[in-house]
Write an enzyme that holds these catalytic residues in place. Structure first.
Site, short mmCIF file in Angstrom:
data_model
loop_
_atom_site.label_atom_id
_atom_site.label_comp_id
_atom_site.label_asym_id
_atom_site.label_seq_id
_atom_site.Cartn_x
_atom_site.Cartn_y
_atom_site.Cartn_z
N CYS B 116 45.52 46.46 24.42
CA CYS B 116 44.21 47.28 24.13
C CYS B 116 44.12 48.86 23.75
O CYS B 116 44.72 49.42 24.48
CB CYS B 116 43.33 47.06 25.55
SG CYS B 116 41.71 47.92 25.52
N CYS B 119 41.71 51.30 25.55
CA CYS B 119 41.62 51.56 27.05
C CYS B 119 42.77 50.60 27.76
O CYS B 119 43.92 50.84 27.49
CB CYS B 119 40.38 51.24 27.69
SG CYS B 119 39.59 49.59 26.92
N SER B 120 42.42 49.64 28.50
CA SER B 120 43.45 48.88 29.30
C SER B 120 43.00 47.47 29.43
O SER B 120 43.24 46.79 30.41
CB SER B 120 43.86 49.65 30.33
OG SER B 120 42.89 49.91 31.31
N CYS B 121 42.26 46.62 28.62
CA CYS B 121 41.44 45.52 28.60
C CYS B 121 42.74 44.38 29.18
O CYS B 121 43.62 44.58 28.36
CB CYS B 121 40.50 45.21 27.89
SG CYS B 121 39.19 46.19 27.55
#
Lengths: 116, 215, 93
Positions: B116, B119-121
């Protein structure tokens, strides 16, 4: 040393795909209780409709580039959760600050302050 | 009543960080304040927060490994997973909530890796919380541009004849990689197969263990 | 409305605010791998608006298209989810 993404052309710092960077740091850490609580508060408050994950991300992205280096992941998350709750009208900045001062009176460690 | 994490091991087998004994930080203070205020205002309860933490603690890569092992052994499930992975995994008891799951299969000719960049999905319901490296600047920046060099840092080198496909998790989808089934596992039970499936192999930064590794 | 397999170009805009179209893909051409949704527009949800429902297209790009000569292997691919309003037909002038 990390490359910052130039923002003069509108490219925002969090939009990192393709930027130069060093080796991937492979070390991991187990999450502390306070970090899990931040995660839980985000999940619960968004599930209850007070804000969206989109709002969470937007507040994170609006932080300065240095925040990614200086603050840990869940430090940035609690800052974003707080901001989103204030925007939602659930909490005010004054009452957060007032409570934080009271908490600091309880003790020097998380263990003391959280159980007060 | 908050959980007492002292003297216990985390699901990964490491002791919990002794943060309870470290000096209180500004951000920890904020977490306590926000949590207490939300409880006092009736937005949530201490019990609800504790239940949510328990639920997240119980989501480990073993969930994803069970999905992979079933895909390896059950052709109907494998097809259902490709048709609609959210429905197929929810029928195993893994609820993805508002997100949608896509399962991407590795073959001899194709290796999938998930990132991602924004962000950090991450497919938390199948793999638990994402590791620090997944959220790092280096992984988010470089994986879309030089996946083979990133994979080499994880100890994975693939021939040029294997295509690498990078999935950038930009929106409402979450991705789980179904690694290729290791040779020498004919007739294995799904439980035994699941033990070969590492967390990293389901993100695409690793390969499943070979039967020799369990010997 | 693009169909699976149709060739699309990502718009080259650089708007302010919360955008889920990564900058490294803007202006690049790819092929629709599948269409999903509709989903509410995150660019609106982020600012506490309802978010108009949008089709979400998974677009496949070659590394050569995205990075040119810097690509490790030109035929490796990237797949990303791009909201419909960020895509235009690839043969648009």
């Amino acid at each position: 040393m990390t490359d910052t993404i130039p923002q003069a052309d509108g490219h925002r710092w969090h939009d990192m795909g393709g930027a130069a960077a060093g080796e991937v740091p492979l070390a991991d850490h187990d999450f502390a209780l306070w970090e899990k609580r931040v995660d839980a508060l985000m999940i619960l408050c968004s599930a209850k409709g007070h804000f969206t994950v989109d709002g969470l991300r937007r507040a994170l992205e609006d932080m300065p580039p240095s925040s990614f280096e200086e603050l840990s992941y869940y430090e940035r998350w609690i800052a974003s959760v707080s901001q989103n709750l204030v925007e939602a009208g659930v909490l005010t900045t004054f009452e957060i600050g007032e409570r934080m001062s009271a908490i600091r009176e309880r003790g020097q460690t998380y263990g003391d302050a959280a159980d007060g | 009543m908050p959980h007492d994490h002292h003297n216990h091991l985390s699901p990964s087998g490491h002791p919990f960080r002794a943060d309870n004994d470290h000096p209180l930080s500004y951000w920890q203070t904020m977490e306590i304040a926000v949590r207490e205020l939300l409880i006092e205002k009736g937005v949530t309860t201490a019990a609800e927060i504790a239940r949510q933490i328990d639920a997240m603690d119980n989501r480990t890569p073993a969930n994803g490994a069970a999905v992979v092992a079933r895909a390896w052994t059950d052709p109907d499930f494998r097809a259902a997973l490709q048709h609609d992975a959210s429905v197929a995994t929810s029928e195993m008891g893994f609820d993805i909530g508002p997100m949608k799951l896509i399962a991407v299969e590795n073959t001899a000719d194709l290796h999938n890796i998930v990132v991602c960049t924004l962000c950090s999905c991450y497919p938390r319901n199948l793999l638990g919380l994402p590791p620090d490296w997944y959220k790092s600047r280096a992984y988010r920046s470089r994986t879309v541009r030089e996946p083979r060099r990133v994979l080499a840092e994880f100890g994975v080198t693939l021939p040029e004849t294997t295509q690498i496909r990078v999935h950038d998790s930009t929106a409402d989808m979450r991705y789980v990689v179904i690694p290729a089934r290791p040779d020498g596992t004919d007739g294995w039970s799904t439980d035994d197969l699941a033990h070969l499936v590492t967390r990293d192999s389901m993100v695409g930064t690793g390969l499943p263990k070979s039967p020799d590794a369990l010997a | 409305m693009p169909r699976m397999g149709s060739r699309v170009r990502v718009r080259n805009d650089m708007p302010p605010g919360h955008i889920r179209t990564p900058a490294y893909l803007r202006g690049k051409c790819g092929v629709i791998e599948r269409t999903l949704g509709p989903f509410a527009n995150p660019e609106e949800l982020a600012y506490r608006h309802s978010g108009a429902p949008l089709a979400l297209h998974r677009v496949r790009f070659t590394m050569a298209e995205v990075w040119g000569a810097a690509a490790e292997i030109p035929t490796d691919t990237i797949e990303a989810e791009i909201y419909a309003h960020w895509l235009e037909p690839a043969d648009a002038a």
